[in-house]
Design a protein around this motif. Structure first.
Motif, PDB file in Angstrom:
ATOM      1  N   LEU A  78       0.837  -1.206   0.000  1.00  0.00           N
ATOM      2  CA  LEU A  78       0.000   0.000   0.000  1.00  0.00           C
ATOM      3  C   LEU A  78       0.875   1.260   0.000  1.00  0.00           C
ATOM      4  O   LEU A  78       0.615   2.219  -0.743  1.00  0.00           O
ATOM      5  CB  LEU A  78      -0.895  -0.018   1.244  1.00  0.00           C
ATOM      6  CG  LEU A  78      -1.951   1.082   1.335  1.00  0.00           C
ATOM      7  CD1 LEU A  78      -2.921   0.980   0.169  1.00  0.00           C
ATOM      8  CD2 LEU A  78      -2.703   0.987   2.661  1.00  0.00           C
ATOM      9  N   GLN A  79       1.913   1.212   0.825  1.00  0.00           N
ATOM     10  CA  GLN A  79       2.828   2.366   0.874  1.00  0.00           C
ATOM     11  C   GLN A  79       3.473   2.601  -0.488  1.00  0.00           C
ATOM     12  O   GLN A  79       3.568   3.729  -0.963  1.00  0.00           O
ATOM     13  CB  GLN A  79       3.937   2.102   1.895  1.00  0.00           C
ATOM     14  CG  GLN A  79       3.626   2.608   3.276  1.00  0.00           C
ATOM     15  CD  GLN A  79       4.876   2.634   4.115  1.00  0.00           C
ATOM     16  OE1 GLN A  79       5.673   1.710   4.071  1.00  0.00           O
ATOM     17  NE2 GLN A  79       5.051   3.687   4.883  1.00  0.00           N
ATOM     18  N   ARG A  80       3.914   1.515  -1.101  1.00  0.00           N
ATOM     19  CA  ARG A  80       4.563   1.648  -2.409  1.00  0.00           C
ATOM     20  C   ARG A  80       3.610   2.233  -3.439  1.00  0.00           C
ATOM     21  O   ARG A  80       3.971   3.074  -4.237  1.00  0.00           O
ATOM     22  CB  ARG A  80       5.081   0.290  -2.891  1.00  0.00           C
ATOM     23  CG  ARG A  80       6.466  -0.037  -2.357  1.00  0.00           C
ATOM     24  CD  ARG A  80       7.078  -1.201  -3.115  1.00  0.00           C
ATOM     25  NE  ARG A  80       6.383  -2.447  -2.878  1.00  0.00           N
ATOM     26  CZ  ARG A  80       6.630  -3.244  -1.854  1.00  0.00           C
ATOM     27  NH1 ARG A  80       7.561  -2.928  -0.992  1.00  0.00           N
ATOM     28  NH2 ARG A  80       5.946  -4.367  -1.681  1.00  0.00           N
ATOM     29  N   SER A  81       2.371   1.754  -3.377  1.00  0.00           N
ATOM     30  CA  SER A  81       1.433   2.254  -4.390  1.00  0.00           C
ATOM     31  C   SER A  81       1.128   3.724  -4.160  1.00  0.00           C
ATOM     32  O   SER A  81       0.918   4.486  -5.100  1.00  0.00           O
ATOM     33  CB  SER A  81       0.149   1.413  -4.403  1.00  0.00           C
ATOM     34  OG  SER A  81      -0.548   1.601  -3.214  1.00  0.00           O
ATOM     35  N   ARG A  82       1.160   4.163  -2.896  1.00  0.00           N
ATOM     36  CA  ARG A  82       0.939   5.601  -2.617  1.00  0.00           C
ATOM     37  C   ARG A  82       2.112   6.433  -3.113  1.00  0.00           C
ATOM     38  O   ARG A  82       1.929   7.519  -3.658  1.00  0.00           O
ATOM     39  CB  ARG A  82       0.757   5.816  -1.111  1.00  0.00           C
ATOM     40  CG  ARG A  82      -0.627   5.472  -0.643  1.00  0.00           C
ATOM     41  CD  ARG A  82      -0.765   5.810   0.821  1.00  0.00           C
ATOM     42  NE  ARG A  82      -1.932   5.176   1.390  1.00  0.00           N
ATOM     43  CZ  ARG A  82      -1.986   4.638   2.603  1.00  0.00           C
ATOM     44  NH1 ARG A  82      -0.931   4.678   3.391  1.00  0.00           N
ATOM     45  NH2 ARG A  82      -3.088   4.087   3.032  1.00  0.00           N
ATOM     46  N   VAL A  83       3.309   5.919  -2.892  1.00  0.00           N
ATOM     47  CA  VAL A  83       4.474   6.666  -3.377  1.00  0.00           C
ATOM     48  C   VAL A  83       4.441   6.734  -4.899  1.00  0.00           C
ATOM     49  O   VAL A  83       4.705   7.771  -5.499  1.00  0.00           O
ATOM     50  CB  VAL A  83       5.792   6.007  -2.906  1.00  0.00           C
ATOM     51  CG1 VAL A  83       6.988   6.770  -3.461  1.00  0.00           C
ATOM     52  CG2 VAL A  83       5.860   5.962  -1.399  1.00  0.00           C
ATOM     53  N   ARG A  84       4.099   5.612  -5.481  1.00  0.00           N
ATOM     54  CA  ARG A  84       4.034   5.579  -6.945  1.00  0.00           C
ATOM     55  C   ARG A  84       3.024   6.604  -7.455  1.00  0.00           C
ATOM     56  O   ARG A  84       3.286   7.346  -8.402  1.00  0.00           O
ATOM     57  CB  ARG A  84       3.661   4.163  -7.390  1.00  0.00           C
ATOM     58  CG  ARG A  84       3.481   4.045  -8.868  1.00  0.00           C
ATOM     59  CD  ARG A  84       3.208   2.623  -9.259  1.00  0.00           C
ATOM     60  NE  ARG A  84       2.653   2.572 -10.611  1.00  0.00           N
ATOM     61  CZ  ARG A  84       2.454   1.478 -11.292  1.00  0.00           C
ATOM     62  NH1 ARG A  84       2.767   0.314 -10.772  1.00  0.00           N
ATOM     63  NH2 ARG A  84       1.956   1.514 -12.501  1.00  0.00           N
ATOM     64  N   ALA A  85       1.855   6.636  -6.788  1.00  0.00           N
ATOM     65  CA  ALA A  85       0.836   7.606  -7.196  1.00  0.00           C
ATOM     66  C   ALA A  85       1.354   9.027  -7.025  1.00  0.00           C
ATOM     67  O   ALA A  85       1.108   9.911  -7.858  1.00  0.00           O
ATOM     68  CB  ALA A  85      -0.439   7.392  -6.375  1.00  0.00           C
TER      69      ALA A  85
END
Lengths: 281, 167
Positions: free
Chosen positions: B97-104
């Protein structure tokens, strides 16, 4: 001097402030409480941004292989298809040659790969993707064979003899140094490989592991460059190779030990082989 | 491989993969593109291989993004990873989830901010970034400062939205 702007603060924190500006900046900072406070805020921001970006670093090769095990099969399957195609072409050329009968019940010599050295098709381009140099198996010779070469091969066509055992003194000649070994594991056998040697050692549990050792210079430069740079990337090329050439039921990992490239195989999981490989010296 | 390029390979390859990964979000593809960039460098022998590689890589990533966008339009029905064999742990889910937020957050940056930020994170100097992007050297620092701020703000805004949604 008026207060420093955000860009100057970041340039300072990045070590990119030019010398002339640096002296003015530090002089101002020494007497401006506000700018010192802002500098600390920006320092925290720089660190925060760096931490966030670190979260989206590419996953390691190993993690990717765990997540997508089918990728491990991709190159071996491509290699198998290449061998099959080369074999079919060889048979076709043989049958098409005038004045020669083809015996359907002819027993073909088995295609036997030398121990440890796995083979793979040539890389699609001469890029830095690591590849293990050709070891000249029967299958590969067929791929490269001209019709003349095919005839010559058929005239001989013996199954490859087992690799001759060599003594450790001879090994120095092949490697230009003493071989590296897994400490504490008895050496069962040392054999000659195309451009190095294969050491078989027995673990306490009875399993035999094989170390394929050769001079690093014999490896293609891109592979050497790729594997050498950082400890974290030490085995990237090797793992790629492992994905391409892992024998059935076993993994193959590699690393550089001094001036030697050492590959390890054995009937053990990759993690165990990796730990053993770390112990090799 | 010539010595100078081999040295660039040794010092730059991982950074180039990281740079590409944050553009295409596919580790295997990023490695393929990085290798393709080095292959082209071998053929072209650029004077400044390091800067040249990042320029070529950025162009390839752009082409890749266009191609991926085309494929998404045509193949939406075929998308989807195979379901995992076992349900992921809470820790794995949290990290993902954290990675996907950073990616976003990275994707919310303007193309220029993102480029400068990723080039800096790949180890290029202000001078190299200026040369590659066409910005004045002084503008690199302000762009970088803005990009960092926006990245953090976008990430935190995404986290807050997520917390509100979960109540």
């Amino acid at each position: 001097m008026s207060h420093v702007d955000e860009g100057t603060l970041h340039a300072y924190l990045d070590g990119e402030l030019p010398g002339a500006e640096m002296s003015r900046f530090t002089a101002h900072l020494a007497e401006c409480v506000d700018c010192r406070a802002r500098l600390e805020e920006e320092r925290a921001l720089v660190q925060r941004a760096r931490d966030l970006l670190a979260l989206v670093a590419p996953p390691s090769s190993r993690a990717r292989k765990r997540a997508h095990p089918w990728r491990r099969l991709r190159l071996p399957l491509a290699w198998a298809a290449t061998v099959a195609l080369a074999f079919a072409i060889g048979r076709y050329e043989e049958s098409a040659r005038p004045g020669r009968e083809v015996k359907s019940d002819r027993v073909e010599p088995p295609i036997v790969a030398p121990p440890v050295v796995a083979t793979r098709p040539a890389a699609p381009h001469p890029g830095p993707r690591a590849s293990i140099p050709s070891s000249g198996t029967a299958a590969q010779r067929e791929v490269a064979a001209t019709p003349t070469a095919v005839m010559a091969q058929e005239a001989v066509a013996p199954p490859p003899p087992p690799a001759p055992a060599v003594d450790l003194d001879s090994v120095r000649h092949f490697l230009a140094q003493a071989p590296v070994l897994l400490p504490g594991a008895p050496v069962r056998r040392v054999t000659r490989a195309p451009d190095g040697i294969v050491v078989e050692q027995q673990l306490e549990s009875g399993e035999i592991i094989r170390l394929y050792e050769r001079q690093a210079l014999a490896v293609q430069p891109p592979a050497a460059a790729k594997a050498a740079p950082q400890p974290s990337a030490r085995r990237t090329a090797a793992l790629d190779n492992a994905a391409a050439g892992a024998p059935p039921g076993g993994e193959r990992l590699a690393r550089y030990v001094g001036s030697l490239r050492v590959e390890i195989t054995g009937p053990l999981p990759a993690d165990s082989l990796s730990k053993l490989l770390d112990l090799v010296k | 491989m010539p010595d100078d390029l081999a040295e660039v390979y040794r010092t730059t390859y991982r950074a180039l993969v990281r740079f590409l990964y944050r553009k295409v979000w596919d580790a295997d593809r990023a490695e393929d593109l990085a290798q393709e960039a080095f292959t082209r460098a071998l053929e072209r022998r650029p004077e400044n291989p390091r800067g040249w590689l990042f320029v070529v890589a950025a162009n390839m990533a752009r082409d890749e993004a266009r191609r991926a966008a085309r494929e998404r339009r045509h193949l939406t029905l075929l998308s989807g990873e195979q379901p995992a064999a076992a349900p992921p742990s809470d820790e794995t889910l949290h990290a993902e989830l954290q990675r996907s937020r950073v990616r976003a957050a990275v994707e919310q940056l303007t193309p220029r901010d993102r480029e400068v930020l990723l080039l800096w994170d790949s180890g290029l100097s202000y001078d190299e970034i200026a040369e590659q992007t066409g910005l004045a050297r002084g503008a690199v620092s302000t762009t970088l400062a803005r990009a960092r701020r926006r990245l953090v703000e976008a990430y935190e805004a995404g986290s807050e939205r997520s917390h509100v949604a979960r109540g």
